[in-house]
Design a protein around this motif. Structure first.
Motif, PDB file in Angstrom:
ATOM      1  N   VAL C 227       0.824  -1.199   0.000  1.00 32.60           N
ATOM      2  CA  VAL C 227       0.000   0.000   0.000  1.00 32.60           C
ATOM      3  C   VAL C 227       0.868   1.263   0.000  1.00 32.60           C
ATOM      4  CG1 VAL C 227      -0.247   0.428   2.481  1.00 32.60           C
ATOM      5  CG2 VAL C 227      -2.173   0.863   0.964  1.00 32.60           C
ATOM      6  N   CYS C 228       2.135   1.093   0.314  1.00 28.11           N
ATOM      7  CA  CYS C 228       3.002   2.255   0.539  1.00 28.11           C
ATOM      8  C   CYS C 228       3.413   2.898  -0.778  1.00 28.11           C
ATOM      9  CB  CYS C 228       4.239   1.826   1.313  1.00 28.11           C
ATOM     10  SG  CYS C 228       5.398   3.160   1.572  1.00 28.11           S
ATOM     11  N   PRO C 229       3.128   4.201  -0.965  1.00 33.86           N
ATOM     12  CA  PRO C 229       3.538   4.857  -2.201  1.00 33.86           C
ATOM     13  C   PRO C 229       5.062   4.991  -2.303  1.00 33.86           C
ATOM     14  CG  PRO C 229       2.122   6.291  -0.868  1.00 33.86           C
ATOM     15  CD  PRO C 229       2.405   5.091  -0.047  1.00 33.86           C
ATOM     16  N   ALA C 230       5.743   4.886  -1.167  1.00 32.21           N
ATOM     17  CA  ALA C 230       7.198   5.025  -1.193  1.00 32.21           C
ATOM     18  C   ALA C 230       7.889   3.709  -1.522  1.00 32.21           C
ATOM     19  CB  ALA C 230       7.694   5.554   0.144  1.00 32.21           C
ATOM     20  N   CYS C 231       7.174   2.585  -1.429  1.00 32.42           N
ATOM     21  CA  CYS C 231       7.759   1.283  -1.764  1.00 32.42           C
ATOM     22  C   CYS C 231       7.560   1.045  -3.249  1.00 32.42           C
ATOM     23  CB  CYS C 231       7.100   0.166  -0.968  1.00 32.42           C
ATOM     24  SG  CYS C 231       7.830  -0.108   0.636  1.00 32.42           S
ATOM     25  N   PHE C 232       8.472   1.592  -4.061  1.00 37.02           N
ATOM     26  CA  PHE C 232       8.235   1.493  -5.504  1.00 37.02           C
ATOM     27  C   PHE C 232       9.277   0.656  -6.226  1.00 37.02           C
ATOM     28  CE2 PHE C 232       9.806   5.918  -4.609  1.00 37.02           C
ATOM     29  CZ  PHE C 232      11.135   5.671  -4.924  1.00 37.02           C
ATOM     30  N   CYS C 233      10.053  -0.134  -5.508  1.00 39.69           N
ATOM     31  CA  CYS C 233      11.013  -1.009  -6.192  1.00 39.69           C
ATOM     32  C   CYS C 233      10.262  -1.956  -7.135  1.00 39.69           C
ATOM     33  CB  CYS C 233      11.797  -1.846  -5.193  1.00 39.69           C
ATOM     34  SG  CYS C 233      12.888  -0.893  -4.157  1.00 39.69           S
ATOM     35  N   PRO C 234      10.782  -2.170  -8.362  1.00 40.44           N
ATOM     36  CA  PRO C 234      10.118  -3.090  -9.289  1.00 40.44           C
ATOM     37  C   PRO C 234      10.003  -4.491  -8.682  1.00 40.44           C
ATOM     38  CG  PRO C 234      11.858  -1.876 -10.397  1.00 40.44           C
ATOM     39  CD  PRO C 234      11.964  -1.533  -8.958  1.00 40.44           C
ATOM     40  N   THR C 235      11.066  -4.961  -8.068  1.00 37.24           N
ATOM     41  CA  THR C 235      10.992  -6.214  -7.317  1.00 37.24           C
ATOM     42  C   THR C 235      11.543  -5.950  -5.933  1.00 37.24           C
ATOM     43  OG1 THR C 235      11.415  -7.437  -9.333  1.00 37.24           O
ATOM     44  CG2 THR C 235      11.616  -8.645  -7.285  1.00 37.24           C
ATOM     45  N   CYS C 236      10.725  -6.183  -4.953  1.00 37.53           N
ATOM     46  CA  CYS C 236      11.153  -5.971  -3.576  1.00 37.53           C
ATOM     47  C   CYS C 236      12.208  -7.005  -3.215  1.00 37.53           C
ATOM     48  CB  CYS C 236       9.952  -6.111  -2.657  1.00 37.53           C
ATOM     49  SG  CYS C 236      10.362  -6.004  -0.916  1.00 37.53           S
ATOM     50  N   MET C 237      13.188  -6.612  -2.407  1.00 36.64           N
ATOM     51  CA  MET C 237      14.234  -7.578  -2.049  1.00 36.64           C
ATOM     52  C   MET C 237      13.650  -8.781  -1.304  1.00 36.64           C
ATOM     53  SD  MET C 237      16.208  -5.822   1.154  1.00 36.64           S
ATOM     54  CE  MET C 237      17.204  -7.271   1.404  1.00 36.64           C
ATOM     55  N   PHE C 238      12.495  -8.596  -0.670  1.00 37.77           N
ATOM     56  CA  PHE C 238      11.910  -9.720   0.050  1.00 37.77           C
ATOM     57  C   PHE C 238      11.112 -10.636  -0.881  1.00 37.77           C
ATOM     58  CE2 PHE C 238      12.370  -6.473   3.434  1.00 37.77           C
ATOM     59  CZ  PHE C 238      13.355  -7.130   4.125  1.00 37.77           C
ATOM     60  N   ASP C 239      10.938 -10.213  -2.141  1.00 32.63           N
ATOM     61  CA  ASP C 239      10.308 -11.078  -3.137  1.00 32.63           C
ATOM     62  C   ASP C 239      11.346 -11.655  -4.084  1.00 32.63           C
ATOM     63  OD1 ASP C 239       7.823 -10.694  -2.211  1.00 32.63           O
ATOM     64  OD2 ASP C 239       7.220  -9.199  -3.689  1.00 32.63           O
ATOM     65  N   SER C 240      12.589 -11.283  -3.863  1.00 28.25           N
ATOM     66  CA  SER C 240      13.632 -11.673  -4.796  1.00 28.25           C
ATOM     67  C   SER C 240      13.731 -13.190  -4.906  1.00 28.25           C
ATOM     68  CB  SER C 240      14.963 -11.093  -4.311  1.00 28.25           C
ATOM     69  OG  SER C 240      16.028 -11.864  -4.779  1.00 28.25           O
ATOM     70  N   GLN C 241      13.855 -13.658  -6.135  1.00 23.82           N
ATOM     71  CA  GLN C 241      13.962 -15.098  -6.343  1.00 23.82           C
ATOM     72  C   GLN C 241      15.412 -15.560  -6.246  1.00 23.82           C
ATOM     73  OE1 GLN C 241      11.025 -16.973  -6.898  1.00 23.82           O
ATOM     74  NE2 GLN C 241      10.240 -14.997  -6.253  1.00 23.82           N
ATOM     75  N   GLU C 242      16.341 -14.608  -6.272  1.00 18.38           N
ATOM     76  CA  GLU C 242      17.758 -14.992  -6.271  1.00 18.38           C
ATOM     77  C   GLU C 242      18.247 -15.375  -4.881  1.00 18.38           C
ATOM     78  OE1 GLU C 242      17.269 -11.945  -8.428  1.00 18.38           O
ATOM     79  OE2 GLU C 242      16.886 -13.554  -9.854  1.00 18.38           O
ATOM     80  N   GLY C 243      17.753 -14.694  -3.897  1.00 19.83           N
ATOM     81  CA  GLY C 243      18.196 -15.015  -2.552  1.00 19.83           C
ATOM     82  C   GLY C 243      17.076 -14.777  -1.574  1.00 19.83           C
ATOM     83  N   LEU C 244      16.932 -15.654  -0.626  1.00 14.63           N
ATOM     84  CA  LEU C 244      15.894 -15.471   0.381  1.00 14.63           C
ATOM     85  C   LEU C 244      16.486 -14.676   1.537  1.00 14.63           C
ATOM     86  CD1 LEU C 244      14.058 -18.889   0.757  1.00 14.63           C
ATOM     87  CD2 LEU C 244      13.047 -16.722   0.136  1.00 14.63           C
ATOM     88  N   TRP C 245      16.123 -13.420   1.621  1.00 12.80           N
ATOM     89  CA  TRP C 245      16.695 -12.613   2.698  1.00 12.80           C
ATOM     90  C   TRP C 245      16.019 -12.908   4.025  1.00 12.80           C
ATOM     91  CZ3 TRP C 245      21.217 -10.823   2.120  1.00 12.80           C
ATOM     92  CH2 TRP C 245      21.668 -10.464   0.853  1.00 12.80           C
TER      93      TRP C 245
END
Lengths: 347, 137, 327
Positions: C227-245
């Motif tokens: 919902v956050c207008p400031a969270c505009f990363c195309p892919t959030c690091m927590f959705d990243s498929q390369e590494g599970l943070w």
């Protein structure tokens, strides 16, 4: 004693005695009661003399978490010893005290899923060990629409013991053998109900069926039987425009049951667990190759509605929604299943 | 005591190497992770380490003005200033996060820095994050 | 709920949207329509003139529509957007960070007298929303009527927290300002609400306990992020498929990492619109984190998000003379 006659179905339980009853049951059972914390009512494990709240409309989180926890370990492995340790599935006998008719119906729906073909021992172990004590709604909340889904808010015969609020006391109905046994074992708490109380309870039960603000007609759900028509309906595009793609509707849904299984490895040990997952997340259907059959919010939101109203119906014969209204209450952009059903039929 | 050190590959990591080749003594509580630049640090790295129960996190980079990428470490300095306040607000003693400027020639400073963070952590009374409460990941 | 000012504003707003669509100034307008229940509104993309009739403007338009300007939900069209004063700050941040072009936007600021929160309404009046038949407004109070009784509550008690510190002025970044008169009743504004101060008196262990207690409830539904207008990363690091943070499990320490990272990543971008805290289904006090970070950023760099389009965010620049507390 007359109240111990197995043919008697109706008893009375004084509200002032509920705590004593729970304290007695506590010795034998693990009890979950609605507890208010931080302004939210949820089922919490009862500890001796704990406070609880029976004047709630419904819990924020559905009780599905007590059977399908948000995360549960399936087994652990130890590399050094080369051994695999399965989780101990034994649970003590449990009681859910005060489950609402919609939520108890959701458990019957979940049973279908977890009993089909291969039995899910993790779920069923907990389910078979749990006695449900239901509580009738006398005052549905503004987002409730259980009556549209043939759930009777006033009366629930799928729970072991059902309580109807009569003000000072509850009218207690024993529906199953286990329920009858429990009442029989604790005669000090239950007295026989008179004709007058039974009549009053019936009145209260039928009153509960009125006063719903939202809902839909049963025949309006028939359109979902034909996936061909509904699959490319323009409404999915419209909903996807405002859907945020968060997991609120699925995580708070009392019938959504999708989970993910994952392994986590540390230096010398590893474990396999399962945890809730949501069809609203991109990663839910993302494949190793990078292909995602549901790449956009349109496909994902369609999946949620069609799973409930179409796929589930053709597989198990009932709609996977119980009208608890949690998604309606909590959706940040007010996506409302009753409106969606109405709009598809009438617009 | 467990300390995770994030060392920039151009200065501080080389400084750690020098400390080793010069046979300088420093406490063995440290686990070094090489990063391209101190500004590669995502707050998640630090938070993740702390949430897994390490006692302290040490970030080391080139001296201000000496960054291999011209100005990465200036950004680090700004970010960590704020991050330190955030973890303090969220219940982690800010002393648990330290930033040092160590050049490739400062093997001695590397050893001193490790001793410094240890002595700071020894003075701390409050407990770190509970160990092993998180996932094994 | 009847309020003459809002009815008039809605009419003017409808005319404006009609005109914009008619003259093809914009491809669509993001506005509000009536929600399923009387105290709810829902975001609404108005594409056809026939849909304009559904547009509403009332005291429950709380959603920050600027979140739909994030590139992830955009299709390169020219967009009109209905915005409150507070939402404009988010739009300013999105423009500043090149997430949306000003020339592709038509911002319609509508006069807002504060947004009511239905949960506060329930708590302060003690009347469940299902029982409410009508709400009337006078200068300071809301008169909540049920079939049996009517109760007066202070308006300021039922407003969103952010409304209590809002000046409700016209923003220079709006293309249009729809208002009836320039006067607002300012007597209820400019209150200070303690967000994080109380926690600062607690020791570290107490604070950790406080946060772990709240984060233990987190379901990881990611509504606060989405919902956050400031969270505009195309892919959030927590959705990243390369590494599970963080683990897929919703374990408390993992949630701690997630929430602190989320707050830190939006520091300098967060305009304190409060949407994250509002949508959180389990009431995690996220605004405490955001407000605290905003204060620290202001103290350290004298910067406030959402005020000027041409200001540089303090994390995107540096000063050689910055104070070095790490010696």
């Amino acid at each position: 004693m007359s109240s111990n006659n197995p043919e008697t179905k109706y008893f009375l339980l004084k509200k002032s005695k509920v705590k004593d009853l729970l304290n007695t049951l506590y010795k034998e059972f693990e009890i979950f009661v609605p507890v208010e914390e931080e302004g939210m009512v949820n089922f919490k494990r009862y500890k001796l003399n704990n406070n609880f709240n029976m004047e709630f409309t419904n819990t924020l989180l559905p009780p599905k978490g007590l059977f399908l926890p948000q995360q549960e370990t399936l087994f652990t492995i130890n590399y050094k010893k080369e051994e695999l340790i399965e989780e101990n599935l034994e649970t003590s006998r449990r009681i859910i005290f005060g489950i609402r008719p919609c939520d108890s119906r959701s458990l019957t729906i979940l049973d279908e899923v977890f009993k089909e073909k291969s039995e899910d021992v993790y779920y069923l172990q907990k389910r078979n060990n749990t006695l449900l004590i239901g509580l009738g709604c006398s005052n549905p909340q503004i987002y409730c629409f259980c009556s549209s889904l043939e759930v009777d808010p006033g009366k629930d015969s799928s729970v072991d013991i059902f309580l109807t609020d009569l003000g000072e006391k509850y009218l207690v109905t024993a529906n199953t053998k286990e329920g009858q046994q429990l009442i029989k074992d604790l005669p000090v708490y239950f007295e026989k109900a008179g004709e007058e109380e039974i009549t009053r309870a019936l009145e209260i039960q039928s009153q509960a069926r009125e006063g719903f603000s939202v809902g839909f007609a049963k025949k309006d759900t028939e359109i979902f039987r034909d996936v061909e028509i509904i699959f490319e309906h323009p409404i999915w595009e419209e909903l996807a425009e405002t859907c945020l793609g968060c997991g609120i509707c699925t995580y708070l849904c009392s019938t959504c049951h999708c989970f993910d299984i994952a392994d986590e490895l540390a230096k010398n040990e590893g474990r396999r667990f399962r945890c809730w997952d949501s069809c609203q997340f991109f990663s839910f259907t993302n494949m190793t190759s990078g292909h995602n059959p549901r790449p956009n919010r349109k496909e994902r939101i369609r999946q949620r509605f069609l799973h409930k109203l179409s796929y589930f119906v053709s597989r198990y014969g009932s709609i996977a929604c119980v009208g608890c209204g949690r998604c309606l209450r909590n959706c940040p952009v007010d996506i409302d299943i009753t409106r969606v059903i109405g709009a598809i039929n009438h617009e | 005591m467990e300390i995770v050190a994030f060392c920039c590959q151009w200065c501080s990591y080389a400084g750690a190497d020098l400390a080793g080749t010069s046979r300088l003594k420093y406490p063995a509580n440290i686990r070094i992770i090489k990063i391209p630049c101190s500004s590669r640090i995502n707050p998640t790295f630090i938070l993740k380490a702390l949430s897994k129960g390490v006692d302290g996190v040490m970030v080391a980079g080139c001296h201000p003005g000496d960054c291999h990428y011209s100005n990465g470490n200036y950004f680090t300095r700004r970010r960590l200033t704020v991050l330190k306040r955030l973890i303090e607000f969220c219940g982690i003693n800010p002393e648990r996060l330290q930033l040092y400027w160590i050049s490739a020639a400062e093997g001695g400073k590397f050893a001193e820095s490790v001793k410094d963070i240890i002595s700071r952590l020894e003075k701390i009374q409050d407990k770190p994050f509970p160990k092993n409460s998180g996932s094994s990941l | 709920m009847k309020n003459q000012t809002y009815i008039e504003l809605t009419d003017t707003l409808k005319q404006k949207i009609n005109q914009l669509l008619n003259e093809k100034v914009v491809d669509y307008v993001i506005g509000y329509e009536k929600g399923s229940l009387w105290f709810k509104t829902r975001p609404f993309m108005i594409r056809k003139q026939t849909e304009v009739e559904k547009v509403i403007w009332n005291r429950f338009c709380q959603f920050n529509l600027s979140t739909f300007l994030k590139p992830i939900s955009q299709r390169g069209e020219k967009i009109g957007i209905v915005a409150k004063k507070c939402d404009l700050k988010s739009i300013v941040e999105l423009i500043k960070n090149n997430q949306v072009k000003k020339e592709n936007l038509y911002i319609i600021q509508v006069a807002c007298d504060g947004v009511l929160n239905w949960q506060k309404l329930e708590n302060f009046s003690g009347i469940p929303v299902s029982k409410v038949i009508e709400i009337e407004e006078n200068a300071l109070n809301l008169v909540i009527k049920t079939s049996e009784s009517s109760i007066e509550v202070l308006k300021s008690d039922c407003l969103l927290d952010k409304c209590l510190v809002c000046d409700f002025q016209h923003s220079t970044y709006a293309d249009d300002f729809i208002s009836i008169s320039d006067e607002n009743n300012h007597e209820i504004r400019n209150q200070t609400i303690p967000y994080f101060e109380s926690l600062e008196d607690v020791d570290y262990e107490g604070r950790l306990e406080f946060w772990l207690k709240h984060f233990s409830r987190c379901l990881r539904c990611y509504a606060c992020r989405n919902v956050c207008p400031a969270c505009f990363c195309p892919t959030c690091m927590f959705d990243s498929q390369e590494g599970l943070w963080i683990s897929k499990e919703s374990k408390t320490p993992e949630n701690y990492v997630y929430h602190l990272t989320r707050a830190f990543h939006t520091a300098t971008l967060c305009v304190e619109c409060g949407e994250c805290e509002r949508v959180c289904p389990v009431n995690i006090p996220l605004m405490k984190l955001n407000k605290k970070l905003a204060k620290e950023v202001k103290d350290a760099f004298g910067y406030q998000a959402g005020l000027q389009v041409d200001e540089l965010s303090p994390f995107k620049t540096f000063c050689q003379e910055d104070t070095d507390e790490f010696k």
